[in-house]
Scaffold this active site. Structure first.
Site, PDB file in Angstrom:
ATOM      1  CE  LYS A  89     -10.558  -7.579   1.563  1.00  0.00           C
ATOM      2  NZ  LYS A  89      -9.530  -6.578   1.212  1.00  0.00           N
ATOM      3  CB  SER A 144      -4.352  -6.470   4.617  1.00  0.00           C
ATOM      4  OG  SER A 144      -3.928  -5.216   4.195  1.00  0.00           O
ATOM      5  NE  ARG A 159      -2.859  -7.478  -4.458  1.00  0.00           N
ATOM      6  CZ  ARG A 159      -3.665  -7.766  -3.455  1.00  0.00           C
ATOM      7  NH1 ARG A 159      -3.175  -7.928  -2.257  1.00  0.00           N
ATOM      8  NH2 ARG A 159      -4.956  -7.913  -3.639  1.00  0.00           N
ATOM      9  CG  HIS A 188      -1.884  -1.009   1.419  1.00  0.00           C
ATOM     10  ND1 HIS A 188      -2.007  -1.772   2.565  1.00  0.00           N
ATOM     11  CD2 HIS A 188      -2.857  -1.430   0.572  1.00  0.00           C
ATOM     12  CE1 HIS A 188      -3.010  -2.620   2.421  1.00  0.00           C
ATOM     13  NE2 HIS A 188      -3.541  -2.442   1.220  1.00  0.00           N
TER      14      HIS A 188
HETATM   15  O1  PNS Z   1      -8.527  -2.681   0.491  1.00  0.00           O
HETATM   16  P1  PNS Z   1      -9.819  -3.217  -0.068  1.00  0.00           P
HETATM   17  O2  PNS Z   1     -10.560  -4.012   0.990  1.00  0.00           O
HETATM   18  O3  PNS Z   1      -9.641  -3.979  -1.349  1.00  0.00           O
HETATM   19  O4  PNS Z   1     -10.693  -1.922  -0.430  1.00  0.00           O
HETATM   20  C1  PNS Z   1     -11.986  -2.036  -0.965  1.00  0.00           C
HETATM   21  C2  PNS Z   1     -12.745  -0.722  -0.743  1.00  0.00           C
HETATM   22  C3  PNS Z   1     -12.827  -0.390   0.742  1.00  0.00           C
HETATM   23  C4  PNS Z   1     -12.030   0.402  -1.480  1.00  0.00           C
HETATM   24  C5  PNS Z   1     -14.162  -0.913  -1.338  1.00  0.00           C
HETATM   25  O5  PNS Z   1     -14.819  -1.985  -0.708  1.00  0.00           O
HETATM   26  C6  PNS Z   1     -15.025   0.358  -1.238  1.00  0.00           C
HETATM   27  O6  PNS Z   1     -14.876   1.255  -2.054  1.00  0.00           O
HETATM   28  N1  PNS Z   1     -15.884   0.407  -0.196  1.00  0.00           N
HETATM   29  C7  PNS Z   1     -16.754   1.561   0.020  1.00  0.00           C
HETATM   30  C8  PNS Z   1     -18.181   1.288  -0.495  1.00  0.00           C
HETATM   31  C9  PNS Z   1     -18.192   1.396  -2.008  1.00  0.00           C
HETATM   32  O7  PNS Z   1     -18.085   2.471  -2.580  1.00  0.00           O
HETATM   33  N2  PNS Z   1     -18.286   0.228  -2.686  1.00  0.00           N
HETATM   34  C10 PNS Z   1     -18.158   0.127  -4.102  1.00  0.00           C
HETATM   35  C11 PNS Z   1     -19.500   0.098  -4.766  1.00  0.00           C
HETATM   36  S1  PNS Z   1     -19.335  -0.917  -6.183  1.00  0.00           S
END
Ligand code: PNS
Length: 160
Positions: free
Chosen positions: A41, A127, A90, A17
């Site tokens: 998660k 993570s 990645r 990150h």
């Molecule tokens: O590090 P991650 O867990 O891959 O991040 C995913 C994250 C938190 C960026 C994603 O789940 C997100 O944007 N969550 C906020 C809610 C949202 O906007 N969801 C996308 C709608 S399709």
């Protein structure tokens, strides 16, 4: 002012990150690292704990700030005049999911998503892998900053 957001659950932040955050900070006037909820998660650290670990490790980049948001990423972008979402890729296994989110976010708000190739040194890092290793006493000191390593050790010990 070109402002980007690096969104993620950062549970916890890894060198992978931080590599993306640093490189994004070289491309934009300001980068906001936004700690968001990923409903798929379960988290090991609270939002405040995750933010504090990022604060401590990203303090060296003067145009990076840390924030959190409980809601849709695109609503955060609208509320904070963010022009671009920056994500690290990645491997090809990330692509389907990230493309779907990028397209939904573009359709819903017009906010662009830009993908950066993760440095090869970090391409296996996540993570989830770090938490799995730490849970069983594995050494993650080359994968996360010292503060995160310490926090993982304490949290794993508390949970046992
Ligand atoms: O590090 P991650 O867990 O891959 O991040 C995913 C994250 C938190 C960026 C994603 O789940 C997100 O944007 N969550 C906020 C809610 C949202 O906007 N969801 C996308 C709608 S399709």
């Amino acid at each position: 002012m070109k402002r980007a957001v690096c969104p993620g659950s950062f549970d916890p932040v890894t060198f992978g990150h931080l590599d993306i955050i640093e490189r994004a900070s070289q491309q934009f006037d300001e980068v906001i690292v936004a700690v968001l909820e990923n409903r798929t998660k379960a988290s090991l650290f609270t939002t405040e704990e995750r933010m504090e670990m990022i604060r401590k490790t990203a303090a060296k980049w003067s145009n990076v700030r840390i924030d959190s948001w409980h809601g849709l990423l695109v609503d955060y972008c609208k509320a904070n005049q963010v022009q671009a979402i920056v994500k690290g890729l990645r491997a090809v296994t990330d692509f389907d999911y990230e493309l779907q989110m990028a397209q939904i976010n573009l359709q819903n708000s017009g906010v662009e998503t830009m993908f950066m190739a993760t440095s090869p040194a970090h391409s296996f890092l996540s993570s989830s892998i770090v938490k799995e290793l730490a849970h069983y006493g594995g050494d993650v000191s080359t994968m996360v900053p010292g503060v995160v390593n310490d926090a993982l050790k304490s949290r794993v010990a508390e949970k046992k």
